[in-house]
Write a protein that holds these residues in place. Structure first.
Motif, PDB file in Angstrom:
ATOM      1  N   ALA A 120     -16.042   4.591  -4.448  1.00  0.00           N
ATOM      2  CA  ALA A 120     -15.005   3.633  -4.060  1.00  0.00           C
ATOM      3  C   ALA A 120     -14.081   4.284  -3.040  1.00  0.00           C
ATOM      4  O   ALA A 120     -13.668   5.435  -3.216  1.00  0.00           O
ATOM      5  CB  ALA A 120     -14.218   3.206  -5.293  1.00  0.00           C
ATOM      6  N   SER A 122      -9.749  -4.767   3.830  1.00  0.00           N
ATOM      7  CA  SER A 122     -10.380  -5.962   3.233  1.00  0.00           C
ATOM      8  C   SER A 122      -9.302  -6.835   2.569  1.00  0.00           C
ATOM      9  O   SER A 122      -9.403  -8.066   2.569  1.00  0.00           O
ATOM     10  CB  SER A 122     -11.470  -5.570   2.227  1.00  0.00           C
ATOM     11  OG  SER A 122     -10.889  -5.078   1.030  1.00  0.00           O
ATOM     12  N   LEU A 123      -8.269  -6.196   2.027  1.00  0.00           N
ATOM     13  CA  LEU A 123      -7.173  -6.986   1.436  1.00  0.00           C
ATOM     14  C   LEU A 123      -6.398  -7.712   2.541  1.00  0.00           C
ATOM     15  O   LEU A 123      -5.956  -8.856   2.370  1.00  0.00           O
ATOM     16  CB  LEU A 123      -6.212  -6.092   0.635  1.00  0.00           C
ATOM     17  CG  LEU A 123      -6.783  -5.165  -0.440  1.00  0.00           C
ATOM     18  CD1 LEU A 123      -5.642  -4.553  -1.258  1.00  0.00           C
ATOM     19  CD2 LEU A 123      -7.744  -5.868  -1.364  1.00  0.00           C
ATOM     20  N   PRO A 176     -12.364  -7.661  -4.310  1.00  0.00           N
ATOM     21  CA  PRO A 176     -13.388  -6.706  -4.757  1.00  0.00           C
ATOM     22  C   PRO A 176     -13.219  -5.308  -4.158  1.00  0.00           C
ATOM     23  O   PRO A 176     -12.586  -5.130  -3.118  1.00  0.00           O
ATOM     24  CB  PRO A 176     -14.708  -7.313  -4.265  1.00  0.00           C
ATOM     25  CG  PRO A 176     -14.386  -8.536  -3.518  1.00  0.00           C
ATOM     26  CD  PRO A 176     -12.919  -8.783  -3.551  1.00  0.00           C
ATOM     27  N   VAL A 234     -14.133  -2.040  -2.209  1.00  0.00           N
ATOM     28  CA  VAL A 234     -14.954  -1.635  -1.070  1.00  0.00           C
ATOM     29  C   VAL A 234     -15.404  -0.191  -1.320  1.00  0.00           C
ATOM     30  O   VAL A 234     -14.586   0.667  -1.677  1.00  0.00           O
ATOM     31  CB  VAL A 234     -14.171  -1.737   0.252  1.00  0.00           C
ATOM     32  CG1 VAL A 234     -15.015  -1.231   1.421  1.00  0.00           C
ATOM     33  CG2 VAL A 234     -13.716  -3.170   0.487  1.00  0.00           C
ATOM     34  N   GLY A 267     -10.934  -0.388   2.468  1.00  0.00           N
ATOM     35  CA  GLY A 267     -10.562  -1.140   1.260  1.00  0.00           C
ATOM     36  C   GLY A 267      -9.252  -1.882   1.479  1.00  0.00           C
ATOM     37  O   GLY A 267      -9.138  -3.085   1.203  1.00  0.00           O
ATOM     38  N   HIS A 268      -8.257  -1.176   2.014  1.00  0.00           N
ATOM     39  CA  HIS A 268      -6.979  -1.837   2.317  1.00  0.00           C
ATOM     40  C   HIS A 268      -7.199  -2.971   3.329  1.00  0.00           C
ATOM     41  O   HIS A 268      -6.623  -4.051   3.201  1.00  0.00           O
ATOM     42  CB  HIS A 268      -5.998  -0.834   2.928  1.00  0.00           C
ATOM     43  CG  HIS A 268      -5.598   0.296   2.021  1.00  0.00           C
ATOM     44  ND1 HIS A 268      -5.934   1.592   2.259  1.00  0.00           N
ATOM     45  CD2 HIS A 268      -4.859   0.308   0.878  1.00  0.00           C
ATOM     46  CE1 HIS A 268      -5.433   2.377   1.320  1.00  0.00           C
ATOM     47  NE2 HIS A 268      -4.774   1.621   0.458  1.00  0.00           N
ATOM     48  N   ILE A 273      -2.060  -9.520  -2.407  1.00  0.00           N
ATOM     49  CA  ILE A 273      -3.456  -9.159  -2.697  1.00  0.00           C
ATOM     50  C   ILE A 273      -3.490  -7.737  -3.267  1.00  0.00           C
ATOM     51  O   ILE A 273      -2.892  -6.814  -2.695  1.00  0.00           O
ATOM     52  CB  ILE A 273      -4.335  -9.181  -1.413  1.00  0.00           C
ATOM     53  CG1 ILE A 273      -3.910 -10.274  -0.442  1.00  0.00           C
ATOM     54  CG2 ILE A 273      -5.802  -9.286  -1.783  1.00  0.00           C
ATOM     55  CD1 ILE A 273      -4.117 -11.669  -0.880  1.00  0.00           C
ATOM     56  N   LYS A 297     -10.421  -2.075  -7.638  1.00  0.00           N
ATOM     57  CA  LYS A 297     -10.593  -0.660  -7.978  1.00  0.00           C
ATOM     58  C   LYS A 297      -9.521  -0.230  -8.976  1.00  0.00           C
ATOM     59  O   LYS A 297      -9.765   0.551  -9.879  1.00  0.00           O
ATOM     60  CB  LYS A 297     -10.497   0.213  -6.728  1.00  0.00           C
ATOM     61  CG  LYS A 297     -10.595   1.701  -7.048  1.00  0.00           C
ATOM     62  CD  LYS A 297     -10.602   2.542  -5.805  1.00  0.00           C
ATOM     63  CE  LYS A 297      -9.215   2.799  -5.269  1.00  0.00           C
ATOM     64  NZ  LYS A 297      -8.377   3.674  -6.154  1.00  0.00           N
ATOM     65  N   TYR A 349       0.068  13.808  -1.403  1.00  0.00           N
ATOM     66  CA  TYR A 349      -0.498  12.488  -1.127  1.00  0.00           C
ATOM     67  C   TYR A 349      -0.647  12.340   0.394  1.00  0.00           C
ATOM     68  O   TYR A 349       0.287  12.628   1.139  1.00  0.00           O
ATOM     69  CB  TYR A 349       0.396  11.374  -1.690  1.00  0.00           C
ATOM     70  CG  TYR A 349      -0.365  10.077  -1.806  1.00  0.00           C
ATOM     71  CD1 TYR A 349      -1.159   9.812  -2.910  1.00  0.00           C
ATOM     72  CD2 TYR A 349      -0.330   9.144  -0.767  1.00  0.00           C
ATOM     73  CE1 TYR A 349      -1.898   8.654  -2.988  1.00  0.00           C
ATOM     74  CE2 TYR A 349      -1.065   7.979  -0.842  1.00  0.00           C
ATOM     75  CZ  TYR A 349      -1.846   7.735  -1.961  1.00  0.00           C
ATOM     76  OH  TYR A 349      -2.596   6.589  -2.034  1.00  0.00           O
ATOM     77  N   THR A 394       0.848  -1.202   0.000  1.00  0.00           N
ATOM     78  CA  THR A 394       0.000   0.000   0.000  1.00  0.00           C
ATOM     79  C   THR A 394       0.881   1.248   0.000  1.00  0.00           C
ATOM     80  O   THR A 394       2.080   1.170   0.230  1.00  0.00           O
ATOM     81  CB  THR A 394      -0.900   0.100   1.262  1.00  0.00           C
ATOM     82  OG1 THR A 394      -0.128   0.631   2.350  1.00  0.00           O
ATOM     83  CG2 THR A 394      -1.497  -1.230   1.645  1.00  0.00           C
TER      84      THR A 394
HETATM   85  P1  AMP Z   1      -2.897   2.250  -2.634  1.00  0.00           P
HETATM   86  O1  AMP Z   1      -2.556   2.458  -1.187  1.00  0.00           O
HETATM   87  O2  AMP Z   1      -3.871   3.224  -3.168  1.00  0.00           O
HETATM   88  O3  AMP Z   1      -1.668   2.070  -3.489  1.00  0.00           O
HETATM   89  O4  AMP Z   1      -3.664   0.851  -2.692  1.00  0.00           O
HETATM   90  C1  AMP Z   1      -3.092  -0.321  -2.163  1.00  0.00           C
HETATM   91  C2  AMP Z   1      -3.955  -1.485  -2.567  1.00  0.00           C
HETATM   92  O5  AMP Z   1      -5.269  -1.324  -2.038  1.00  0.00           O
HETATM   93  C3  AMP Z   1      -4.111  -1.623  -4.085  1.00  0.00           C
HETATM   94  O6  AMP Z   1      -4.052  -2.992  -4.437  1.00  0.00           O
HETATM   95  C4  AMP Z   1      -5.477  -1.049  -4.324  1.00  0.00           C
HETATM   96  O7  AMP Z   1      -6.107  -1.558  -5.481  1.00  0.00           O
HETATM   97  C5  AMP Z   1      -6.207  -1.491  -3.066  1.00  0.00           C
HETATM   98  N1  AMP Z   1      -7.393  -0.665  -2.837  1.00  0.00           N
HETATM   99  C6  AMP Z   1      -7.448   0.696  -2.843  1.00  0.00           C
HETATM  100  N2  AMP Z   1      -8.719   1.101  -2.661  1.00  0.00           N
HETATM  101  C7  AMP Z   1      -9.479  -0.010  -2.541  1.00  0.00           C
HETATM  102  C8  AMP Z   1     -10.881  -0.247  -2.340  1.00  0.00           C
HETATM  103  N3  AMP Z   1     -11.748   0.745  -2.231  1.00  0.00           N
HETATM  104  N4  AMP Z   1     -11.306  -1.532  -2.269  1.00  0.00           N
HETATM  105  C9  AMP Z   1     -10.428  -2.560  -2.378  1.00  0.00           C
HETATM  106  N5  AMP Z   1      -9.098  -2.404  -2.574  1.00  0.00           N
HETATM  107  C10 AMP Z   1      -8.631  -1.144  -2.653  1.00  0.00           C
END
Ligand code: AMP
Length: 295
Positions: free
Chosen positions: A184, A39-40, A175, A177, A36-37, A146, A150, A71, A29
């Motif tokens: 999203a 859930s992974l 999926p 979240v 969302g994170h 994982i 999105k 960011y 991440t």
């Molecule tokens: P990021 O921190 O934005 O780089 O995202 C890290 C991981 O979390 C990536 O695999 C994204 O696709 C996933 N991710 C971000 N937002 C969501 C969401 N709303 N639902 C599920 N996974 C997400």
């Protein structure tokens, strides 16, 4: 829960787990964690004995320095969430160690996954993603990693790269979240004021209207894209970066939509970039749509 910073510490921890025969699940991440994170993380816990989350705002995947500078960074909250979620290790590598002076190796992908959508809209973005994911996988050495639907183009690119480079990691796509209103979850949502957030809902609303039109028999991709564009562009300050219908598993643009297709779209809401990917055969997005008005 351990918080590790030096690459050598992360490597040593993973080596010890592998020697014990433990399966490592990995969730990369950029922090500013949300449900969302998490859930992974839950998925990783189901699939592995130990879970590692990396938090690294990777400079090489930003095509826009302003986006990198703004960011969101919320490390204390992130650590608390990971602790609650049962994460074993949070790894927060330093930029200076990931990309020291003299760094000059990058991983680049060619072909149908990187000739459209975010690859065009954000030049160099996937080169940065492929490079950092390769480096993270080389250190963590997970059995399974994982990624979120999105960012489907990213997840497909990582799957392809892992296969092409024989990295031997299982890639699982989980999926999306969403908030209750259909948007999203995204770290960048933190940059939306309430007024911007209200405008941002045009994205899930447009995608859901197009998905419904498809379910109602409209298979011409151009028409589905028009539905998204119309919904988005009536909002002042919201710009459509792209919208397309792509077919899985090859990620080819499809003139005629079918159940293998995904609607992919990116918008700017007063300069904040949001993306979404919606399978046409997937579940409805819970957006508020006045059906009488649309009839
Ligand atoms: P990021 O921190 O934005 O780089 O995202 C890290 C991981 O979390 C990536 O695999 C994204 O696709 C996933 N991710 C971000 N937002 C969501 C969401 N709303 N639902 C599920 N996974 C997400």
């Amino acid at each position: 829960m351990e918080v590790l910073v030096p690459i050598a510490d992360m490597r040593q921890w993973s080596r010890a787990q592998l020697q014990r025969g433990a399966r490592i699940g990995f969730v990369p991440t950029m922090g500013a964690l949300h449900a969302g994170h998490l859930s992974l993380v839950q998925r990783a816990r189901q699939l592995a004995d130990r879970v590692v989350v990396s938090i690294f705002v990777n400079p090489t995947q930003f095509d826009n320095q302003q986006d990198l500078a703004t960011y969101p960074r919320t490390l204390d909250e992130d650590l608390a969430l990971c602790r609650q979620a049962g994460v074993d290790v949070v790894w927060t590598p330093e930029t200076a160690e990931m990309y020291p002076d003299g760094y000059c190796t990058f991983v680049e992908m060619y072909g149908p996954l990187t000739d459209k959508l975010c690859a065009i809209a954000r030049p160099g973005h996937f080169r940065g993603v492929c490079t950092v994911v390769t480096k993270l996988l080389a250190v963590v050495r997970p059995d399974v990693a994982i990624f979120g639907q999105k960012d489907l183009q990213q997840a497909l690119i990582v799957s392809r790269m892992v296969a092409d480079l024989n990295l031997g990691v299982e890639i699982v796509v989980a999926p999306t979240v969403r908030d209750r209103d259909g948007l999203a979850l995204s770290s960048r949502n933190r940059r939306l004021t309430p007024a911007m957030r209200a405008k941002a809902l045009a994205l899930p609303r447009g995608l859901e209207l197009a998905r419904r039109a498809y379910r109602g028999g409209e298979t011409e991709s151009r028409k589905l894209i028009e539905i998204v564009a119309e919904e988005v562009l009536v909002n002042e300050g919201v710009d459509l970066d792209y919208c397309d219908v792509v077919s899985l598993p090859g990620f080819q643009e499809a003139e005629r939509a079918d159940d293998r297709c995904v609607l992919a779209a990116a918008v700017f809401v007063d300069g904040v970039r949001l993306i979404d990917h919606v399978p046409l055969a997937g579940e409805a997005i819970p957006v508020a749509i006045d059906d009488d008005e649309r009839a």
